[in-house]
Write a protein that holds these residues in place. Sequence first.
Motif, PDB file in Angstrom:
ATOM      1  N   LEU A 328      30.949  36.188  33.440  1.00 38.70           N
ATOM      2  CA  LEU A 328      31.758  37.067  32.593  1.00 38.70           C
ATOM      3  C   LEU A 328      33.244  36.928  32.910  1.00 38.70           C
ATOM      4  O   LEU A 328      34.068  36.702  32.015  1.00 38.70           O
ATOM      5  N   THR A 329      33.616  37.057  34.175  1.00 36.50           N
ATOM      6  CA  THR A 329      35.037  37.046  34.517  1.00 36.50           C
ATOM      7  C   THR A 329      35.674  35.674  34.299  1.00 36.50           C
ATOM      8  O   THR A 329      36.886  35.585  34.089  1.00 36.50           O
ATOM      9  N   SER A 330      34.867  34.612  34.315  1.00 38.88           N
ATOM     10  CA  SER A 330      35.417  33.280  34.056  1.00 38.88           C
ATOM     11  C   SER A 330      35.879  33.129  32.612  1.00 38.88           C
ATOM     12  O   SER A 330      36.659  32.231  32.292  1.00 38.88           O
ATOM     13  N   ILE A 399      33.719  45.974  35.527  1.00 32.42           N
ATOM     14  CA  ILE A 399      32.839  44.849  35.212  1.00 32.42           C
ATOM     15  C   ILE A 399      31.412  45.376  35.316  1.00 32.42           C
ATOM     16  O   ILE A 399      30.790  45.378  36.370  1.00 32.42           O
ATOM     17  N   GLU A 400      30.898  45.839  34.191  1.00 30.75           N
ATOM     18  CA  GLU A 400      29.614  46.563  34.141  1.00 30.75           C
ATOM     19  C   GLU A 400      28.599  45.721  33.374  1.00 30.75           C
ATOM     20  O   GLU A 400      28.854  45.303  32.235  1.00 30.75           O
ATOM     21  N   LEU A 401      27.438  45.500  33.998  1.00 33.58           N
ATOM     22  CA  LEU A 401      26.439  44.623  33.396  1.00 33.58           C
ATOM     23  C   LEU A 401      25.113  44.762  34.137  1.00 33.58           C
ATOM     24  O   LEU A 401      25.022  45.434  35.162  1.00 33.58           O
ATOM     25  N   ASN A 402      24.100  44.109  33.610  1.00 35.24           N
ATOM     26  CA  ASN A 402      22.850  43.977  34.367  1.00 35.24           C
ATOM     27  C   ASN A 402      22.152  42.679  33.996  1.00 35.24           C
ATOM     28  O   ASN A 402      22.332  42.144  32.894  1.00 35.24           O
ATOM     29  N   ALA A 423      37.870  45.394  38.592  1.00 30.61           N
ATOM     30  CA  ALA A 423      38.574  44.117  38.714  1.00 30.61           C
ATOM     31  C   ALA A 423      39.801  44.171  37.826  1.00 30.61           C
ATOM     32  O   ALA A 423      39.864  44.961  36.873  1.00 30.61           O
ATOM     33  N   VAL A 424      40.781  43.340  38.123  1.00 32.35           N
ATOM     34  CA  VAL A 424      42.005  43.317  37.328  1.00 32.35           C
ATOM     35  C   VAL A 424      42.263  41.904  36.841  1.00 32.35           C
ATOM     36  O   VAL A 424      42.071  40.925  37.575  1.00 32.35           O
ATOM     37  N   LEU A 425      42.667  41.787  35.575  1.00 37.67           N
ATOM     38  CA  LEU A 425      43.054  40.493  35.012  1.00 37.67           C
ATOM     39  C   LEU A 425      44.527  40.264  35.319  1.00 37.67           C
ATOM     40  O   LEU A 425      45.398  41.016  34.853  1.00 37.67           O
ATOM     41  N   THR A 426      44.818  39.250  36.097  1.00 36.20           N
ATOM     42  CA  THR A 426      46.188  38.908  36.461  1.00 36.20           C
ATOM     43  C   THR A 426      46.538  37.544  35.859  1.00 36.20           C
ATOM     44  O   THR A 426      45.653  36.815  35.395  1.00 36.20           O
ATOM     45  N   PRO A 427      47.811  37.155  35.887  1.00 41.04           N
ATOM     46  CA  PRO A 427      48.167  35.810  35.412  1.00 41.04           C
ATOM     47  C   PRO A 427      47.481  34.703  36.201  1.00 41.04           C
ATOM     48  O   PRO A 427      47.362  33.574  35.708  1.00 41.04           O
ATOM     49  N   ASN A 428      46.999  35.019  37.395  1.00 40.77           N
ATOM     50  CA  ASN A 428      46.295  34.026  38.227  1.00 40.77           C
ATOM     51  C   ASN A 428      44.779  34.126  38.116  1.00 40.77           C
ATOM     52  O   ASN A 428      44.057  33.488  38.867  1.00 40.77           O
ATOM     53  N   GLY A 429      44.288  34.938  37.188  1.00 43.24           N
ATOM     54  CA  GLY A 429      42.846  35.090  37.022  1.00 43.24           C
ATOM     55  C   GLY A 429      42.388  36.496  37.344  1.00 43.24           C
ATOM     56  O   GLY A 429      43.197  37.425  37.501  1.00 43.24           O
ATOM     57  N   VAL A 430      41.077  36.663  37.462  1.00 45.28           N
ATOM     58  CA  VAL A 430      40.480  37.976  37.719  1.00 45.28           C
ATOM     59  C   VAL A 430      40.324  38.182  39.227  1.00 45.28           C
ATOM     60  O   VAL A 430      39.838  37.298  39.935  1.00 45.28           O
ATOM     61  N   ARG A 431      40.747  39.355  39.690  1.00 46.86           N
ATOM     62  CA  ARG A 431      40.605  39.704  41.102  1.00 46.86           C
ATOM     63  C   ARG A 431      39.869  41.035  41.203  1.00 46.86           C
ATOM     64  O   ARG A 431      40.239  42.007  40.549  1.00 46.86           O
TER      65      ARG A 431
END
Length: 452
Positions: A328-330, A399-402, A423-431
């Motif tokens: 998901l985060t990718s 980031i909610e899922l199953n 998680a936070v979306l930053t200019p360098n990706g998700v952290r």
Amino acid sequence: MKIFLSLLFLLLLNTELTTAQQLPNILPLRERAAVEDALLQERLEKLLPDLMRREGMDMWVIVAREYNEDPVAKTMLPATWLAARRRTIILFHDQGQGKGVEKLAVARYDIGNLMKGAWAPEQEPNQWKRLVQLIQERNPKKIGLNFSSTYAHADGLTKAEYDSLMHYLPETQKKAVVSAERLAVDWLQTRTERELEVYEQISRLGHSIIAEGFSEGVIQPGVTTTEDVMWWYRERIASLKLEAWFHPTVDVQRANPGAGDSQRSFSQRPGMEVILPGDLLHVDLGITYLGLNTDVQQLAYVLKPGEAEAPEYLRKALATGNRLQDILTSKFKEGKTGNQVLKEALAQAKKEKIVASIYSHPIGYHGHGAGPAIGMWDMPQGVPGTGDYPLRHNTAYAIELNAKVNLPEWNNKEIRVMLEEQAVLTPNGVRYIDGRQKELLLIPRKTTYLKQ
């Protein structure tokens, strides 16, 4: 004052775990108020001008009545203002690049040190006439008002207040009125760097409370029920002078009954169950601290006699959930819509033979925050409206899922690996904010004994 606030932030960000509670330090209410006001002042001075210019909005008018506050207005009040006072009107006017945003309170009072009062009832008894006078003096091209058919967060202007404003506003200014939906949403969803630093502490606190509840200090297998643990969490949060923004959920998953097993409940999410050795526990818990919210789901395993760790098949199941998080985060990228991210993530999960359900959302001032929805449990293929909103940098997400996993070792029980982390979306990706769960919590905890 600046030195004082800097010391508060150092206190907030550099505290260590106490040995008694294993919780990060929690600020007294007075110091919390100072931190919250400093964060808000920074947002108004640095973030607001950028957002208004991005939307081409040179004036934003927010109207709130006492105890019926606009959701946006509530995020702009000092910490000691627990509600608007009578009718509170906030007027922001972008004076142009390099000149900053003028911040006025068309109200009987200054709004703390944040907005200067601009209405003297002794000179003009009618509050609406004074507002119109201020608008005409500034002659804005666009007047943003908080009305929206998509976001409740951005729909805080009541019909009565809208009608009153339109009654007094001249035709020339009426033509300038537009929805401030995108401005309101981005104000609510965007976090400053300082807020993200504070969010680390808030998230760590939420994780620590979960770990404390999922421990032998709270749970006695064979005696303690899921309902007991839920209410323990509520009491614990209240004792720390924090708030739970929703009632916690605690439930169990356990093996399907085999031949000869007693016919006790083996439902996946029972209303109340006695917790037993061998159970997989799940919690959903969110706290509010310093004006920001957490929303976390984690898993724990109750050790059977003689076990030192969770069975390998449960550890692999958790790894499947972690892999779904990675998928998901990718797919997160600024400018993509929530529905695009959802579609791409589900397609990748299907390729990897992961039975996935995704229902993630922004989080911040509100637990279910304004911004792009990335699926919902009852709209698994996409969300009309809120799912079409684009992702922005510096937005925090739950980031909610199953992932559904079949366990032959549990008589072919299908379990859900339910996870949720900030998680936070930053200019360098998700952290991930304060990390994420990659190992099952154990009840009781592992203990290392030293040989004498």
